[in-house]
Design an enzyme around this catalytic site. Structure first.
Site, PDB file in Angstrom:
ATOM      1  N   ARG A  15       0.837  -1.200   0.000  1.00  0.00           N
ATOM      2  CA  ARG A  15       0.000   0.000   0.000  1.00  0.00           C
ATOM      3  C   ARG A  15       0.876   1.256   0.000  1.00  0.00           C
ATOM      4  NH1 ARG A  15      -3.633  -1.504   5.157  1.00  0.00           N
ATOM      5  NH2 ARG A  15      -1.661  -2.492   5.726  1.00  0.00           N
ATOM      6  N   LYS A  75       1.857   1.694   7.332  1.00  0.00           N
ATOM      7  CA  LYS A  75       2.210   0.872   8.491  1.00  0.00           C
ATOM      8  C   LYS A  75       3.168   1.618   9.412  1.00  0.00           C
ATOM      9  CE  LYS A  75       0.944  -2.662   9.377  1.00  0.00           C
ATOM     10  NZ  LYS A  75      -0.238  -2.888  10.231  1.00  0.00           N
ATOM     11  N   TYR A  94      -0.675   4.258  10.786  1.00  0.00           N
ATOM     12  CA  TYR A  94      -1.075   3.266  11.791  1.00  0.00           C
ATOM     13  C   TYR A  94       0.126   3.000  12.694  1.00  0.00           C
ATOM     14  CZ  TYR A  94      -5.253   1.997   9.091  1.00  0.00           C
ATOM     15  OH  TYR A  94      -6.461   2.024   8.443  1.00  0.00           O
ATOM     16  N   HIS A  96      -0.494   1.172  16.245  1.00  0.00           N
ATOM     17  CA  HIS A  96      -0.822   0.007  17.089  1.00  0.00           C
ATOM     18  C   HIS A  96       0.225  -0.169  18.192  1.00  0.00           C
ATOM     19  CE1 HIS A  96      -4.043  -1.125  14.360  1.00  0.00           C
ATOM     20  NE2 HIS A  96      -3.207  -1.020  13.358  1.00  0.00           N
ATOM     21  N   GLU A 118      -5.407   4.640  13.895  1.00  0.00           N
ATOM     22  CA  GLU A 118      -6.363   3.722  14.536  1.00  0.00           C
ATOM     23  C   GLU A 118      -7.054   4.300  15.765  1.00  0.00           C
ATOM     24  OE1 GLU A 118      -2.431   2.772  16.567  1.00  0.00           O
ATOM     25  OE2 GLU A 118      -3.080   3.239  14.516  1.00  0.00           O
ATOM     26  N   ASP A 270      -2.889  -7.059  14.997  1.00  0.00           N
ATOM     27  CA  ASP A 270      -2.221  -5.755  15.149  1.00  0.00           C
ATOM     28  C   ASP A 270      -2.302  -5.221  16.569  1.00  0.00           C
ATOM     29  OD1 ASP A 270      -0.959  -5.042  12.794  1.00  0.00           O
ATOM     30  OD2 ASP A 270      -2.783  -4.314  11.860  1.00  0.00           O
TER      31      ASP A 270
END
Length: 371
Positions: A15, A75, A94, A96, A118, A270
């Site tokens: 991505r 990511k 993101y 996490h 997130e 995740d």
């Protein structure tokens, strides 16, 4: 603002955080966008398409981090990127954090401003930047589960939807949120016998109303889970507590109650996973087997369908990126509480409660930085 889009370097992550259309929107508002060469290739966007939209193409990841005031990623940064992150640099991606302590400490040390996709949250509790990828992952969980139920993949050798005269597979979904709903729709569409478990009666009532007849609902508790695992073929872990570690709903001892070749797909990986035996895997090596139970725990499931995922994600992130670039992160977060809730780490301080609790770190009120 000067915005940088590095190429994702996590295993099989194809991505990209910004499309050429997104570049054009930011340039229109007077910002400067630098995209690392080949960053969009995995999603079907060439360097030329970014150039045509007005982006500057940089040759290396180092140059991209060095140039940018705001980094847009998909990511979380991996170890090779930690040293590239500068003090006061805004990272919009993101993270996490609660599932990986080394990353948390690295970002504290960097002095950067970490705004996590997130935990951006609307007033009604929905997570607008998690929803698109939850939709993709929920649907993919059934695709992957169906594949690994095949005998050559060490599964039970059962066709998800069955055929006339033969019962379909039984699918159990833990969690009735976005992931669970999308998984149920896909499994039901393929003809499986589906049950969704959730703690919220209002949610179960809603699902009972909207789902087709081959989807049933059940209150989630340990007794019900232990009963169902004995004869269900595919188990989807779809539980989320925003920004915090997922609860362990399937414990190691439960595996012995399952039939050999049962498949478990943990979409919550995740956030640490909702199976006790979960450990993150990659698209290159997606499964492992414990007690004859197949575990699929790929930490970036949507990365396997990057064209769909990139467009779905950037549709959601771009309006927020425009606010951050136009106003600066402080003003944008002061004026928009949704963005404010996305702040996790600022200049070495943890400002998101669930992250501080996950690793017993000092918590600083985010308003300390905004007022």
């Amino acid at each position: 603002m000067i915005i940088g889009v590095p190429k994702e370097i996590k295993n099989n992550e194809n991505r990209v955080a910004l499309t050429p259309a997104g570049v054009a929107e930011l340039l229109k508002r007077g910002h400067e966008v630098h995209v690392q060469s080949t960053a969009g290739e995995g999603s079907g966007f060439t360097d030329d398409s970014y150039k045509e939209a007005g982006a500057n193409i940089l040759p290396t990841i180092e140059a991209t981090y060095q140039k940018a005031e705001m980094i847009m990623k998909v990511k979380e940064p991996i170890e090779a990127e930690y040293s590239l992150i500068k003090k006061d640099q805004l990272l919009f991606t993101y993270f996490h954090f609660a599932s990986y302590e080394p990353l948390t400490h690295a970002m504290i040390k960097s002095g950067a401003v970490c705004l996590a996709y997130e935990t951006v949250e609307k007033a009604n509790g929905t997570l607008p930047l998690l929803i698109p990828m939850s939709e993709v992952a929920g649907r993919m969980s059934i695709q992957q589960g169906a594949k690994f139920l095949e005998k050559p993949m060490k599964g039970r050798g059962i066709l998800l939807g069955g055929v006339p005269g033969v019962r379909p597979a039984k699918v159990m979904i833990l969690g009735g949120g976005v992931v669970g709903t999308e998984a149920a729709k896909m499994a039901a569409g393929l003809g499986a016998d589906v049950i969704i478990l959730d703690l919220s009666l209002p949610r179960l009532r809603y699902l009972d109303d909207v789902m087709p007849a081959n989807v049933k609902t059940l209150m989630s508790n340990e007794y019900n889970i232990r009963e169902l695992i004995k004869d269900h073929d595919l188990i989807i872990g779809a539980v989320l507590i925003p920004g915090a570690k997922a609860p362990k709903l399937i414990t190691k001892d439960m595996l012995k109650e399952m039939r050999p070749g049962t498949v478990m797909v943990d979409v919550a990986v995740d956030q640490g996973g909702c199976f006790e035996t979960t450990k993150p895997t990659t698209h290159q090596d997606p499964v492992f087997i414990i007690d004859d139970v197949i575990h699929y725990c790929v930490a970036n499931m949507p990365g396997a369908v990057p064209y769909t995922s990139t467009l779905a994600l950037t549709n959601a992130t771009l309006p927020y990126a425009i606010q951050l670039a136009g106003k600066g992160w402080k003003t944008a977060c002061k004026e928009n509480n949704e963005l404010k809730l996305g702040l996790n780490v600022i200049n070495g301080k943890v400002v998101y409660q669930a992250v501080s609790e996950a690793f017993n770190l000092d918590y600083t009120d985010v308003n300390t930085f905004l007022n």
